[in-house]
Each structure stands twice: as structure tokens, then as C-alpha cells.
Scaffold this active site. Structure first.
Site, PDB file in Angstrom:
ATOM      1  N   GLY A 404       0.831  -1.195   0.000  1.00 25.91           N
ATOM      2  CA  GLY A 404       0.000   0.000   0.000  1.00 25.91           C
ATOM      3  C   GLY A 404       0.868   1.247   0.000  1.00 25.91           C
ATOM      4  O   GLY A 404       1.988   1.248   0.525  1.00 25.91           O
ATOM      5  N   GLY A 407      -0.450   9.311   0.639  1.00 29.09           N
ATOM      6  CA  GLY A 407       0.175  10.561   1.042  1.00 29.09           C
ATOM      7  C   GLY A 407       0.899  10.463   2.370  1.00 29.09           C
ATOM      8  O   GLY A 407       1.837  11.201   2.632  1.00 29.09           O
ATOM      9  N   ASP A 523     -12.634  10.437  10.064  1.00 26.19           N
ATOM     10  CA  ASP A 523     -12.298  10.177   8.653  1.00 26.19           C
ATOM     11  C   ASP A 523     -12.841   8.821   8.203  1.00 26.19           C
ATOM     12  O   ASP A 523     -12.134   8.028   7.592  1.00 26.19           O
ATOM     13  CB  ASP A 523     -10.780  10.241   8.460  1.00 26.19           C
ATOM     14  CG  ASP A 523     -10.402  10.470   6.994  1.00 26.19           C
ATOM     15  OD1 ASP A 523     -11.275  10.891   6.212  1.00 26.19           O
ATOM     16  OD2 ASP A 523      -9.235  10.225   6.640  1.00 26.19           O
TER      17      ASP A 523
END
Length: 678
Positions: A404, A407, A523
Site C-alpha cells: 500500500g 500521502g 475520517d
């Protein structure tokens, strides 16, 4: 690989177990292959469908279908052709599913409506897809070879996808104008068929290839492994549930190869025979069961666990060399050299210790120690890992171990010295705000112990960039399964979508009310929800989460989160409440329901095309089933889908006070799931 003492091939087609040729060579009668002799040679026939076999692979069988219609000049209103299994007395069990991703439905002709269906019995679900093929008035109605090379857009030819879950295929063609004389002249001909997408019927042939998925059994891995017969897969293999939960498959463990369906199972792969095994230079590869390691010659050691060899600082030269050196350069030079090496080693160790201390402080180690020491409600002990262990676990952070990237940094799959498989998150260079988020995630996760929340095992702060160590969840994100799916496989079933939603809701309810200190995630989105191989959900990424004092109902914070999932009330006021997570979860529910994307990178993109706005508008205009995902519409009952959508609508209320709590959401989803199972 076929069963022992059973034929491996019929003609040039390999027939692996559970398929087989001859009695005792196949798992059950569905997998029976008959090897017929023809003038052109041996031909394998799948007995359960009476179809010619082109190839057999793990999880897919390719067959040839003869789509010859009774008449090329239909005078009746319609005609029908079917492909269906032999009438075995096995109840509802059928291990074959006609692939909706590899095949498509095509109709060729003029003024016809054609469709494909499974033609299920009364009061059961019927799956249907169809299309219309017309011809302009100035074009002759008869099909000509030249038109077969053109794109099928509805003029003389049309194409559409086939429904998911088909185990039999019935193709129907109806004339839209049976009185038109063009349908009966010698040049007219209409046909329709299901075939592989890559197949082109330019030569007008009636024999066409079709791909069929196959599974074993009609139960999940958990049920199959709990029966008296024990494990459903062979040795060194593991069971994987089919997404639709109507069967399962077997797969060899890492480091093994072979046929996972045979009792003897999979055999160890000798990685040392592979030229790119990772042992470099003088290193010798040593194979072990399931893996391998590198060994260096006497006097040299492995360097940084990357497979290369360097001289060992402890290498002892033999006596003759020492005597020769002493006679050649004298005792004084020997002592001076020894002192120089010792001093250099001490300086290096001191420098490394100083660097580790500097990194530990820069990466927030002192702040983390203070937080953990003052934290009385921690339920998970945070382990401090040595960098060398994590370096060894990831083969020196080999790119091949990366699973994976984003950012925040990169995630690597690794194996610790105790055999545990872990995910190691390696951050990019961090500024002060990112350090705060890093510390926050460690502190938050140390307070949580829930089966649907990813477990933090520990961290390492003595390196240039900090490292977090989690349990490894190896089946990708919910976003990947909704929007991409597994190649060659159908998307998540309706049952799995409802269960995943219920698990996520239960975990968020725990964070809001059952944890020692309430925690707001901030989030929630489909890409922050991981799925294991049994499609159990795990919430991840607590970097911007916040714990809330018991006496407070909200916090005023700087705006953080993902556009498309952000609570509009939080967006306007910067006041974070538990209802902010409820709104974000409502967006995830709409993604599960429609299969459409929600998140985007900028506010402008969200305003241009909002999934939430489209959903709310469709609900107001009673157009819900126009936007529902095809698989959901085919598998779910209408009342279940409506209840699910109504719950999502309540979660997306503009005013937070009108939204339900996560506990209420979890209770409603559990009710829908129990209703679905009954």
C-alpha cells in the site's frame, strides 16, 4: 494435477481434480468429465452440462456452446434456446456460476427484442438482461457478413451484460413486427447468444466459447471446516469464501504450490532454484518448509538482512596469518591498528546512539512516553520495536513487500521473528503536525480493543521516519471491492454488504459510547475500512481521531477529513460531534447501496457531482431503484433495500441533531441482517 492413478488429460486438455475422468477420479458428479473419441481425436465433455471443454483452471472452466437455433426464419412471435445442467437430484446445490465479467449477451438481426434469463421457478428470483436490435428503413433487413465487424450499438446488432448468479441460460428472441415481409425472405436471419467478451462471431459460426466460475460445496469455509469431514482443503492450503457466500475455494499457502483440492495438498516451493531468490554474491540459499534463508561462508556475515555477505568484524585469522603479520609489521603497528579499530568502533556506536536518541525525540518519543505513562485506561500495551527486527521482517523494506502507498507513506507486509504476519506503516518525512497525528494514533489505538478495529501492535521511533506495526489484514479495502472488485469475480454480494455495514456501525458505536473515553474517528470512508479473507470489516487510520472528555458533547477543531464524506455542519462550524461520524458512515452506506464513488480530492469536485445529492434527490423523487447497484437489485428483497436506504437518508440529515446515534444505526442494521438471514 489429477487424482492418483487417474488420467491427467483428454486430448490436449489437462483435467485437474476436483474434475476427473473415470469413476473415483472426480469430487462429485458435477465435476465428471467424459473423454469422447471423435474423428478429430479425444474430446472432453463436462457431463453435468453436456458441453465440450476447452480448458480447466483453478476456479474457471471454459466450454464451447452450440447456439444453433431451430429456424433461421422464425414465423412465430418468438423462439427460445437454453443451456442448462443435467437434472441431478442434488437439491439446490450447483457449483457452477456463469461468469458475468468474462461473458456478454449479443443479439444480431433486424427488428428484434432479445433477452437472456435464468428462467427460475415461480416465486423465486428471475435474473434478466436484454437489448433491442433495429435496422434503418433504407437498409435491407437481412444480416450481411459485413455488419458483423461493426460495433454493436443497436443497429443490426446489440450487446449487454449478463446477470450475476446465472447457473443456467435461456435465450429468447421476439420479432417486433411479425407481419413485416422482410422477416421471411431468404436473406433474413436473427440470432442471440452468450459468449466470452473477447470472442468475435465474424464468421457466423454457431460454436462459441463461454467461461464458467466453479466452487466446491454450497457453504462457507467456517461451516465446511466444522463438519465431521474436517478441513475442506488439502495439506498446506487454506479455504477462501466465494463472495456470494454460496460456496468456497481452496488456495495454496504462501511458499507452497500444487493442487489445494487434493488430500495431499500443496508441496513446498524450493525458492533456491529460482535465480531471483534474494541471496546475492557469496551467500548460499537454504530452502526450508514454506520459505528460505541465506547463509554466508565462514568469516563473513549477512549484511542488513538483504542477502549479501560482508567480512565479519569478529573474523579470526588463523595462527599463521597472525605470526606473519607480527613478523612483517611488528608489534607496535599491530597495537596501533587494534587501537584505531577500537576507537573507530566506539565512535561509530556513540554516533549511532546519538542519532537514535535524536530520531526518538524528533519523532515524538518523549511526548508518547508521557502520554502512555499518564494513560490509565490503556487496554493494549504498546511495544517498542527495534529497527533491525522490522528491517529483517520486510527484507530491508523490499519493494516487493509493499502492499500500500499513499500521502502518509508506505505500508509493507512483514513477518516478525515470532512468526506473526504484520503490516508496517513507514511514514514520509514528517513536520510537527504529522508527528502530533502519529502520536495521537498510537495513544487512541492503545485504548481500543474491538474485533472490527485494526489492532496496533507497536511502533519504532529510533529511525529517520517513525514506523507503526499493525495486525495484517490482507484482502484490500472496502472501496476496492465496491468500485473495482476482484478480477474475473463478481462484486460483494448483498448479504456481505449488509453484514460489513453492521460490523462497521457496531465498531463506531463502541468508539462513541463503550470505550473508556469517547472517540470520534473523523475520517470514516470506504478506503479506511479493511476486509480480511472472510470479508470481516476492520476500521483503520486513526491519525486525525480525537478522544472527547466525558462531560463534553463536542470539540472545536481545525477542519480535517475527506471531501465527499465531511459532515456539512462540521464544515460550517468546525464543531466536531459524534454525529459527524454518523454522516460519514451514511455516505459509506450509499456507496454500498449504489456502487458509486463518494470521495474526491477537492471541494470543487464534490460540488460538481455529489453522490449524496444524487441519492437524496432520487429518494425524494421515488427513483431509488434507478440508482441501486445491479447486484444489490438482483439479490436483495425490495423491503430490505428500502429499509437500508431510509437508514442512510436519516444519517445524511443536514442537521446533526436529526441524525440517529451510531448505537441506533447498529441496531437497525443488525435487524436488517437478521431479516436477510431468515
Amino acid at each position: 494435477m489429477a487424482k492418483s492413478k487417474c488420467p491427467e488429460k483428454c486430448g490436449n486438455v489437462t483435467v485437474p481434480y476436483p474434475f476427473g475422468i473415470g469413476e473415483g477420479c472426480f469430487k462429485d458428479k458435477w465435476f465428471k468429465v467424459v473423454c469422447e473419441v471423435s474423428p478429430s481425436g479425444e474430446v472432453p465433455i463436462l457431463r453435468s452440462y453436456q458441453l465440450k471443454v476447452l480448458s480447466v483452471s483453478f476456479h474457471m472452466v471454459r466450454v464451447t456452446i452450440d447456439w444453433t437455433f431451430p429456424s433461421c426464419h422464425p414465423k412465430e412471435l418468438g423462439m427460445e434456446l437454453s443451456i442448462k445442467p443435467v437434472n441431478y437430484d442434488t437439491g439446490t446445490y450447483n457449483p457452477f456460476i456463469i461468469s458475468p465479467t468474462n461473458n456478454q449477451f449479443t443479439a444480431q438481426g433486424c427488428g428484434i427484442f432479445a433477452y437472456v434469463t435464468n428462467k427460475r421457478k415461480a416465486n423465486t428470483t428471475i435474473y434478466t438482461e436484454g437489448c433491442v436490435s433495429l435496422c434503418p428503413e433504407e437498409t435491407p433487413y437481412g444480416i450481411k457478413p459485413s455488419i458483423l465487424n461493426r460495433t454493436c450499438l443497436g443497429i443490426q446488432c446489440c450487446q449487454t451484460s449478463i446477470p450475476s448468479g446465472l447457473k443456467s441460460v435461456y435465450v429468447h428472441i421476439f420479432n417486433l413486427d411479425v407481419n413485416n415481409s422482410h422477416f421471411h425472405d431468404s436473406q433474413s436471419c436473427s440470432r442471440a447468444f452468450v459468449a466470452e467478451k473477447k470472442f468475435s462471431a465474424t464468421n457466423g459460426t454457431s460454436e462459441m466459447p463461454m467461461s464458467i466460475h466453479w466452487v466446491i460445496g454450497n457453504t462457507t469455509c467456517k461451516i465446511a471446516n466444522s463438519t465431521s469431514s474436517g478441513q475442506s482443503c488439502g495439506k498446506n492450503a487454506h479455504c477462501i469464501d466465494y463472495p456470494a457466500k454460496n460456496g468456497h475455494r481452496c488456495q495454496c499457502d504462501d511458499g507452497f504450490d500444487g493442487n489445494p483440492y487434493l488430500p495431499e495438498g500443496c508441496e513446498d516451493v524450493n525458492e533456491c532454484l529460482h535465480p531471483e531468490n534474494g541471496c546475492r554474491g557469496e551467500a548460499t540459499c537454504v530452502n526450508t518448509i514454506g520459505t528460505y534463508y541465506c547463509v554466508c561462508p565462514s568469516g563473513v556475515n549477512a549484511s542488513s538482512y538483504n542477502g549479501s555477505c560482508v567480512p565479519s568484524p569478529n573474523y579470526k585469522r588463523n595462527t599463521a596469518q597472525i605470526v606473519y603479520l607480527g613478523l612483517a609489521v611488528g608489534v607496535s603497528i599491530t597495537c596501533s591498528t587494534a587501537m584505531s579499530i577500537l576507537c573507530a568502533s566506539m565512535v561509530k556506536r556513540k554516533r549511532e546512539a546519538k542519532m537514535r536518541k535524536m530520531y526518538f525525540k524528533r519523532n515524538g518519543g518523549l511526548l508518547l512516553e508521557q502520554q502512555i505513562t499518564s494513560q490509565e485506561d490503556a487496554v493494549v500495551k504498546t511495544q517498542m520495536f527495534a529497527f533491525e527486527e522490522l528491517q529483517r521482517a520486510t527484507d530491508d523494506f523490499n519493494q516487493g513487500r509493499m502492499c500500500g502507498k499513499g500521502g502518509f507513506g508506505s505500508v509493507y507486509k512483514g513477518m516478525l521473528s515470532d512468526g506473526r504476519i504484520v503490516a508496517i506503516k513507514r511514514s514520509h518525512m514528517m513536520h510537527e503536525k504529522q508527528v502530533t497525528n502519529f502520536i495521537n494514533e498510537v495513544v487512541i489505538l492503545s485504548r481500543i480493543n474491538h474485533r472490527n478495529i485494526v489492532k496496533l501492535l507497536g511502533c519504532c521511533l529510533e529511525t529517520e521516519v517513525p514506523l507503526l506495526v499493525y495486525e495484517f489484514i490482507g484482502n484490500g479495502t472496502l472501496s476496492h471491492h465496491i468500485h473495482y472488485g476482484e478480477r474475473g469475480m463478481p462484486s460483494l454480494s448483498w448479504e456481505v454488504r449488509v453484514r460489513v455495514a453492521a460490523e462497521i456501525a457496531g465498531a463506531l458505536a463502541y468508539l462513541h459510547s463503550a470505550a473508556s473515553t469517547p472517540i470520534f474517528h473523523r475520517d470514516i470512508k470506504s478506503s479506511n475500512i479493511l476486509l480480511d479473507h472472510n470479508y470481516n470489516a476492520k476500521i483503520a487510520d486513526f491519525g486525525i481521531s480525537r478522544s472527547i472528555p466525558m462531560e463534553k458533547t463536542h470539540l472545536t477543531t481545525a477542519l480535517q477529513g475527506t471531501f465527499g464524506y465531511l459532515d456539512p455542519q462540521y464544515f460550517r462550524s468546525n464543531q466536531l460531534t459524534d454525529k459527524s461520524d454518523v454522516y460519514s458512515f451514511g455516505v459509506v452506506l450509499v456507496e454500498l447501496l449504489t456502487g458509486e464513488r463518494a470521495g474526491s480530492k477537492t471541494k470543487a469536485e464534490v460540488e460538481e457531482k455529489s453522490l449524496v445529492l444524487n441519492f437524496v434527490t432520487a429518494m425524494k423523487e421515488d427513483r431509488l431503484f434507478d440508482i441501486v447497484d445491479d447486484q444489490v437489485r438482483h439479490e436483495g428483497r425490495r423491503d430490505e433495500i428500502v429499509d437500508f436506504a431510509q437508514l442512510a437518508k436519516r444519517c445524511l440529515k443536514l442537521k446533526g441533531g436529526k441524525r440517529p446515534t451510531m448505537k441506533e444505526v447498529a441496531t437497525e442494521l443488525e435487524r436488517i441482517f437478521r431479516q436477510l438471514e431468515s
